[in-house]
Design a protein around this motif. Structure first.
Motif, mmCIF file in Angstrom:
data_model
loop_
_atom_site.group_PDB
_atom_site.id
_atom_site.type_symbol
_atom_site.label_atom_id
_atom_site.label_comp_id
_atom_site.label_asym_id
_atom_site.label_seq_id
_atom_site.Cartn_x
_atom_site.Cartn_y
_atom_site.Cartn_z
ATOM 1 N N VAL A 1 36.559 43.926 57.183
ATOM 2 C CA VAL A 1 37.039 43.838 58.562
ATOM 3 C C VAL A 1 36.604 45.096 59.295
ATOM 4 O O VAL A 1 36.698 46.201 58.756
ATOM 5 C CB VAL A 1 38.584 43.726 58.609
ATOM 6 C CG1 VAL A 1 39.094 43.758 60.035
ATOM 7 C CG2 VAL A 1 39.057 42.467 57.907
ATOM 8 N N GLY A 2 36.156 44.919 60.526
ATOM 9 C CA GLY A 2 35.781 46.076 61.334
ATOM 10 C C GLY A 2 35.993 45.791 62.806
ATOM 11 O O GLY A 2 35.854 44.656 63.250
ATOM 12 N N SER A 3 36.377 46.832 63.552
ATOM 13 C CA SER A 3 36.500 46.691 65.006
ATOM 14 C C SER A 3 36.082 48.009 65.652
ATOM 15 O O SER A 3 36.215 49.083 65.059
ATOM 16 C CB SER A 3 37.920 46.310 65.410
ATOM 17 O OG SER A 3 38.812 47.355 65.153
ATOM 18 N N TYR A 4 35.593 47.878 66.872
ATOM 19 C CA TYR A 4 35.111 49.048 67.591
ATOM 20 C C TYR A 4 35.580 48.977 69.035
ATOM 21 O O TYR A 4 35.413 47.949 69.704
ATOM 22 C CB TYR A 4 33.581 49.111 67.538
ATOM 23 C CG TYR A 4 33.018 50.344 68.182
ATOM 24 C CD1 TYR A 4 33.136 51.582 67.566
ATOM 25 C CD2 TYR A 4 32.391 50.273 69.414
ATOM 26 C CE1 TYR A 4 32.621 52.723 68.156
ATOM 27 C CE2 TYR A 4 31.872 51.408 70.013
ATOM 28 C CZ TYR A 4 31.998 52.635 69.378
ATOM 29 O OH TYR A 4 31.498 53.766 69.967
ATOM 30 N N GLU A 5 36.205 50.052 69.505
ATOM 31 C CA GLU A 5 36.651 50.142 70.892
ATOM 32 C C GLU A 5 35.480 50.613 71.753
ATOM 33 O O GLU A 5 34.947 51.703 71.543
ATOM 34 C CB GLU A 5 37.821 51.112 71.017
ATOM 35 C CG GLU A 5 39.093 50.587 70.381
ATOM 36 C CD GLU A 5 40.277 51.523 70.578
ATOM 37 O OE1 GLU A 5 40.117 52.588 71.210
ATOM 38 O OE2 GLU A 5 41.354 51.178 70.089
ATOM 39 N N LEU B 1 39.436 50.080 50.573
ATOM 40 C CA LEU B 1 38.954 51.256 51.281
ATOM 41 C C LEU B 1 39.254 51.026 52.751
ATOM 42 O O LEU B 1 38.886 49.995 53.306
ATOM 43 C CB LEU B 1 37.447 51.447 51.089
ATOM 44 C CG LEU B 1 36.963 51.636 49.655
ATOM 45 C CD1 LEU B 1 35.432 51.634 49.621
ATOM 46 C CD2 LEU B 1 37.500 52.925 49.081
ATOM 47 N N ARG B 2 39.921 52.004 53.385
ATOM 48 C CA ARG B 2 40.341 51.825 54.766
ATOM 49 C C ARG B 2 39.901 53.013 55.612
ATOM 50 O O ARG B 2 40.086 54.164 55.216
ATOM 51 C CB ARG B 2 41.863 51.679 54.820
ATOM 52 C CG ARG B 2 42.379 51.453 56.204
ATOM 53 C CD ARG B 2 43.858 51.206 56.164
ATOM 54 N NE ARG B 2 44.388 51.287 57.503
ATOM 55 C CZ ARG B 2 45.466 50.682 57.909
ATOM 56 N NH1 ARG B 2 46.169 49.971 57.062
ATOM 57 N NH2 ARG B 2 45.885 50.804 59.142
ATOM 58 N N GLN B 3 39.346 52.712 56.787
ATOM 59 C CA GLN B 3 38.953 53.730 57.753
ATOM 60 C C GLN B 3 39.895 53.638 58.935
ATOM 61 O O GLN B 3 39.897 52.650 59.648
ATOM 62 C CB GLN B 3 37.507 53.503 58.223
ATOM 63 C CG GLN B 3 37.088 54.356 59.406
ATOM 64 C CD GLN B 3 37.084 55.842 59.106
ATOM 65 O OE1 GLN B 3 36.511 56.280 58.131
ATOM 66 N NE2 GLN B 3 37.758 56.621 59.937
ATOM 67 N N GLU B 4 40.726 54.664 59.096
ATOM 68 C CA GLU B 4 41.612 54.710 60.260
ATOM 69 C C GLU B 4 40.786 54.872 61.523
ATOM 70 O O GLU B 4 39.627 55.287 61.465
ATOM 71 C CB GLU B 4 42.609 55.877 60.116
ATOM 72 C CG GLU B 4 43.589 55.716 58.971
ATOM 73 C CD GLU B 4 44.578 54.589 59.174
ATOM 74 O OE1 GLU B 4 44.864 54.209 60.324
ATOM 75 O OE2 GLU B 4 45.067 54.070 58.157
ATOM 76 N N PHE C 1 36.251 53.507 65.911
ATOM 77 C CA PHE C 1 36.030 52.534 64.836
ATOM 78 C C PHE C 1 37.231 52.446 63.910
ATOM 79 O O PHE C 1 37.824 53.450 63.538
ATOM 80 C CB PHE C 1 34.792 52.908 64.024
ATOM 81 C CG PHE C 1 34.551 51.974 62.870
ATOM 82 C CD1 PHE C 1 34.017 50.719 63.079
ATOM 83 C CD2 PHE C 1 34.879 52.347 61.582
ATOM 84 C CE1 PHE C 1 33.811 49.846 62.028
ATOM 85 C CE2 PHE C 1 34.679 51.489 60.515
ATOM 86 C CZ PHE C 1 34.141 50.236 60.744
ATOM 87 N N PHE C 2 37.563 51.209 63.520
ATOM 88 C CA PHE C 2 38.588 50.955 62.515
ATOM 89 C C PHE C 2 38.045 49.868 61.598
ATOM 90 O O PHE C 2 37.400 48.917 62.054
ATOM 91 C CB PHE C 2 39.887 50.458 63.155
ATOM 92 C CG PHE C 2 40.867 49.914 62.151
ATOM 93 C CD1 PHE C 2 41.671 50.779 61.424
ATOM 94 C CD2 PHE C 2 40.963 48.552 61.914
ATOM 95 C CE1 PHE C 2 42.567 50.282 60.481
ATOM 96 C CE2 PHE C 2 41.856 48.051 60.973
ATOM 97 C CZ PHE C 2 42.655 48.915 60.263
ATOM 98 N N PHE D 1 38.007 47.359 76.325
ATOM 99 C CA PHE D 1 37.209 46.374 75.590
ATOM 100 C C PHE D 1 37.119 46.749 74.114
ATOM 101 O O PHE D 1 36.986 47.920 73.769
ATOM 102 C CB PHE D 1 35.796 46.269 76.171
ATOM 103 C CG PHE D 1 35.741 45.544 77.478
ATOM 104 C CD1 PHE D 1 35.698 44.150 77.507
ATOM 105 C CD2 PHE D 1 35.734 46.249 78.675
ATOM 106 C CE1 PHE D 1 35.642 43.487 78.719
ATOM 107 C CE2 PHE D 1 35.678 45.581 79.880
ATOM 108 C CZ PHE D 1 35.637 44.190 79.910
ATOM 109 N N GLU D 2 37.163 45.724 73.278
ATOM 110 C CA GLU D 2 37.062 45.913 71.828
ATOM 111 C C GLU D 2 36.303 44.735 71.230
ATOM 112 O O GLU D 2 36.484 43.591 71.653
ATOM 113 C CB GLU D 2 38.460 45.994 71.211
ATOM 114 C CG GLU D 2 38.469 46.233 69.725
ATOM 115 C CD GLU D 2 39.891 46.327 69.161
ATOM 116 O OE1 GLU D 2 40.008 46.447 67.943
ATOM 117 O OE2 GLU D 2 40.854 46.267 69.931
ATOM 118 N N ILE D 3 35.451 45.004 70.241
ATOM 119 C CA ILE D 3 34.765 43.947 69.500
ATOM 120 C C ILE D 3 35.128 44.091 68.025
ATOM 121 O O ILE D 3 35.441 45.190 67.559
ATOM 122 C CB ILE D 3 33.230 43.994 69.684
ATOM 123 C CG1 ILE D 3 32.670 45.343 69.237
ATOM 124 C CG2 ILE D 3 32.841 43.673 71.119
ATOM 125 C CD1 ILE D 3 31.141 45.397 69.205
ATOM 126 N N GLY D 4 35.107 42.985 67.312
ATOM 127 C CA GLY D 4 35.452 43.040 65.896
ATOM 128 C C GLY D 4 34.844 41.882 65.124
ATOM 129 O O GLY D 4 34.389 40.891 65.709
#
Length: 167
Positions: free
Chosen positions: A46-50, A3-6, A11-12, A55-58
């Motif tokens: 896996v997740g990351s947030y701009e 399952l993938r969230q573009e 958020f990715f 700045f980005e966290i993941g």
């Protein structure tokens, strides 16, 4: 399954899970057994947030069932070879402990007129979990000059008589 969230609203992420069974039959007269590299369950998140302003966290979480291994259940002394030989249990009847890891990342992107750069801090295995890659074995040797037991794992020790202590 995947399952993938573009990238949406900063958020990715994705989640994947594999369920499999890997068996081997060495000869037509033998039963099926687990193959050396069987991993029944494999999961990754896996997740990351701009955050904005570059700045980005993941984070990443991984889980995998440990590989099957054949246990050493004892040893016997071979007078022909003048050393101890291992006695093995049922082939691939045990598993190495499961692999579990969580990682975290913070990044900052910079962009100029003709260049791009990124600085990041990546912390792997933030839970500090020990993930054995192989099962522990013990080397037992004996010759005309020496008689030694060499434990390869801290949990294995010799008894008062010099024999390998068994649990």
């Amino acid at each position: 399954m995947l399952l993938r969230q573009e990238l949406a609203a900063g958020f990715f992420g994705w989640v994947s899970y594999t369920l499999m069974r890997s068996e081997r039959k060495d000869h037509t007269d033998n039963d099926w057994r687990l193959f050396d590299y069987d991993q029944t369950h494999v999961a990754t998140v896996v997740g990351s947030y701009e955050l904005g302003k570059g700045f980005e966290i993941g984070a990443r979480f991984r889980y995998a069932t440990g590989f099957p291994r054949t246990p050493m259940v004892g040893a016997f002394y071979s007078t022909r070879r003048d050393l101890y030989e291992p006695n093995f249990g049922q082939q691939n009847s045990e598993r190495i402990p499961a692999f579990v890891q969580a990682d975290a990342r913070v990044a900052k992107r910079f962009q100029g007129a003709w260049w791009k750069a990124e600085v990041y801090l990546d912390v792997q295995n933030i839970t500090d979990r020990s993930n054995p890659e192989e099962s522990c074995t013990t080397t037992i040797t004996r010759s005309a000059r020496t008689s030694r037991v060499y434990p390869r794992c801290p949990s294995q020790a010799r008894g008062s008589n010099g024999e390998l202590a068994t649990n």
